[in-house]
Design a protein around this motif. Structure first.
Motif: not given
Ligand code: ADP
Ligand code: MG
Length: 287
Positions: A200, A168, A202, A172, A197
């Motif tokens: 992170g 994650p 989409d 990011k 999900k």
């Protein structure tokens, strides 16, 4: 571009566990604006475990015996599960892998199919009530496989693979660096979305056949993007080669490492934003 600063950049990268095959790849890394990541073994640890099996013991024996001949991580999980349950594996007469769909195996006159919905549809097998059970597993990010023996549905096995702890954070950072982040997988849409999900992401491209992975990268390039592809598997090699920058997971297959321009040691995804940072610092020095 001064060769010296490029050398300093690739040296700095190497110290961090980012192995560029040449300075030109570091320069090209600077221009990236999209990154495609394979799911299994890249975003996830690639060590799936069976979480549940619905079916009788004979089915489990046939299933595990059939999977013994497969090198797929899903197969390894199934064989380990049966071994733990003290199931004796039997001799296989004929093994057939159906890439992206599953396997078809002959065991003492029986025909065993293990794989996804598409495999069952292709063989006109009625899986009846299993559909809802599959969905229940998939929304949890698990991969469910159906088993049929001699044309009849016999059971379902669910396997879970966990995301890498740092995934994650890595995603990011890539997004903050302005990259469009996309997940690419042969797994089904629902499982892929659940894993995406968790980290992170989409944008998901799911149910991609192994031979289509490179085409998907090409499509993104045709939208005018400079694309990095990150992968670990033999399946990923053509996509790694066609991408503007191919990034292999150090814990992945030799074939992937050979096809790529960069290898990240230990499969640590945080090294990817790090590589981008180093490329930016290097190019800034040049200009
Ligand atoms: P991935 O990108 O997850 O490695 P693959 O293209 O290898 O995906 O496989 C896609 C799907 O095909 C799997 O999610 C699974 O449903 C099915 N499959 C592939 N190999 C096997 C196998 N050995 N046994 C059962 N199912 C399989
Ligand atoms: Mg993989």
């Amino acid at each position: 571009a001064t060769p010296t600063s490029i050398m300093v950049g690739t040296g700095k990268a190497a110290e961090n566990g980012i192995l560029f095959k040449g300075g030109e790849h570091l320069e090209r890394t600077h221009a990236l604006n999209a990154i495609v990541l394979d799911k299994t073994g890249t975003i996830t640890k690639g060590k799936p475990e069976v979480t549940s099996f619905t079916g009788d013991e004979e089915t489990l024996q046939l299933l595990a015996s059939a999977e013994k001949g497969s090198e797929h991580p899903l197969a390894e999980a199934i064989v380990a599960y049966a071994t733990e349950k003290d199931i004796d594996l039997v001799e296989v007469d004929d093994f057939n892998a159906i890439p992206g769909h599953g396997i078809e195996v002959k065991i003492s006159g029986n025909n065993i199919l293990v794989g996804n919905r598409k495999l069952m549809q292709d063989h006109q097998i009625d899986v009846g009530g299993a559909e809802q059970e599959m969905i229940d597993y998939e929304v949890e990010g698990k991969t469910a496989m159906l088993i049929a023996v001699d044309g009849k549905y016999r059971g379902i096995i669910a396997v879970a693979d966990t995301i890498k702890e740092t995934a994650p954070q890595a995603i990011k950072e890539l997004q903050e660096q302005g990259l469009e982040v996309i997940m690419l997988t042969g797994d089904n849409e629902r499982t892929a979305q659940a894993i995406a999900k968790q980290v992170g992401i989409d944008q998901v491209i799911a149910q991609v056949l192994p031979e289509e992975k490179a085409d998907k990268v090409k499509e993104i390039q045709l939208q005018g993007k400079k694309v990095a592809m990150v992968g670990d598997g033999v399946n990923d090699a053509p996509a790694l080669a066609i991408a503007d920058i191919g990034i292999a997971i150090g814990t992945g297959t030799e074939v992937a490492i050979e096809a790529a321009d960069v290898t990240i040691l230990g499969g640590e995804l945080l090294l990817i934003p790090k590589a981008i940072k180093i490329s930016h610092a290097t190019i800034k020095n040049i200009r």
